[in-house]
Design an enzyme around this catalytic site. Structure first.
Site, PDB file in Angstrom:
ATOM      1  CB  CYS A 145      10.572  71.774  10.584  1.00 54.82           C
ATOM      2  SG  CYS A 145       9.012  71.256   9.821  1.00 54.82           S
ATOM      3  CB  CYS A 146      12.597  67.709  13.380  1.00 57.37           C
ATOM      4  SG  CYS A 146      12.959  67.078  11.720  1.00 57.37           S
ATOM      5  CB  CYS A 149       7.815  64.693   6.599  1.00 54.96           C
ATOM      6  SG  CYS A 149       7.364  64.826   8.347  1.00 54.96           S
ATOM      7  CB  CYS A 176      11.936  65.529   4.852  1.00 51.21           C
ATOM      8  SG  CYS A 176      11.616  67.237   5.333  1.00 51.21           S
ATOM      9  CB  CYS A 188      13.737  63.936  13.233  1.00 52.63           C
ATOM     10  SG  CYS A 188      13.259  62.476  14.168  1.00 52.63           S
TER      11      CYS A 188
END
Length: 232
Positions: free
Chosen positions: A116-117, A199, A202, A227
């Site tokens: 995702c990062c 985010c 997170c 990340c």
């Protein structure tokens, strides 16, 4: 460009403004500042604006940022009369990832979180740094165990670019003293117990006794809490 070790020795005891002026001149038109609107990045925005020199300032909008960050983007632009360039992830990659692994895939495994990062941060960063020879970041050694070895000047092998961390040896107290003295705008989340903001899904507030980045990816071990933006 002078050897990195020589530069680190030369500027070991220098003020941040001296460091910024040197590299802004050295890489004029080929240097960028990446801001995530952390307290460190807000200090650097203030200092960069104070130099009166031209520098590309950009941020990465992952699509999952807190509303407080969006408000700060606007107020920072207004305060310093700047227009921060915003880079977004490629929508096709986001759609494929979400359709395959779900909207909140990052809670399931470190591998998913890093994917995702990568999609939301690393790929846009690559585009943002394209054509640049140096970039400025707000890393500090004191922030976490993954950043204890940060130096003022480094070479980012992933992007083949010089990286400058002007606040690498600043303490958190020094950052906050500067912010208060110069009335630098910061996210309202800091007043709610947040000490490191990324985010929304997170990031959480920290409790007494927890480290600065304890609220980032709190379900992971400390040594995986990056990340990938600052890992070569």
């Amino acid at each position: 460009m002078q050897h990195i070790d020589v530069l680190n020795n030369r500027f070991a005891d220098s003020e941040v403004t001296e460091v910024l002026n040197f590299f802004l001149d050295q890489y004029s038109g080929r240097i960028a500042f990446a801001t995530s609107y952390s307290i460190e990045d807000q200090v650097l925005t203030h200092l960069l604006a104070s130099t009166g020199k031209s520098v590309k300032i950009f941020t990465l909008d992952t699509g999952r940022l807190p509303e407080e960050t969006y408000k700060l983007i606007g107020s920072t632009n207004e305060r310093y009369n700047i227009n921060v360039k915003v880079y977004f992830p490629e929508y096709q990659s986001v759609e494929k990832m979400v359709q395959t692994k779900g909207m909140n895939l990052f809670y399931d495994s470190v591998e998913n979180r890093k994917e995702c990062c990568h999609v939301r941060k690393l790929e846009p960063l690559k585009r943002a740094l394209s054509g640049e020879d140096a970039w400025i970041a707000g890393l500090r050694r004191e922030q976490s165990v993954t950043r204890e070895g940060v130096n003022l000047v480094e070479f980012d092998k992933r992007h083949c670019i010089i990286k400058i961390n002007p606040l690498y040896n600043w303490t958190e107290d020094k950052v906050w003293d500067f912010i208060k003295q110069h009335k630098v705008p910061v996210s309202s989340l800091y007043g709610k117990g947040f000490t490191s903001i990324g985010c929304a899904p997170c990031t959480r507030a920290v409790t007494a006794g927890e480290s600065i980045r304890e609220g980032r990816w709190w379900w992971e071990n400390p040594d995986t809490k990056e990340c990938g933006l600052h890992v070569s």
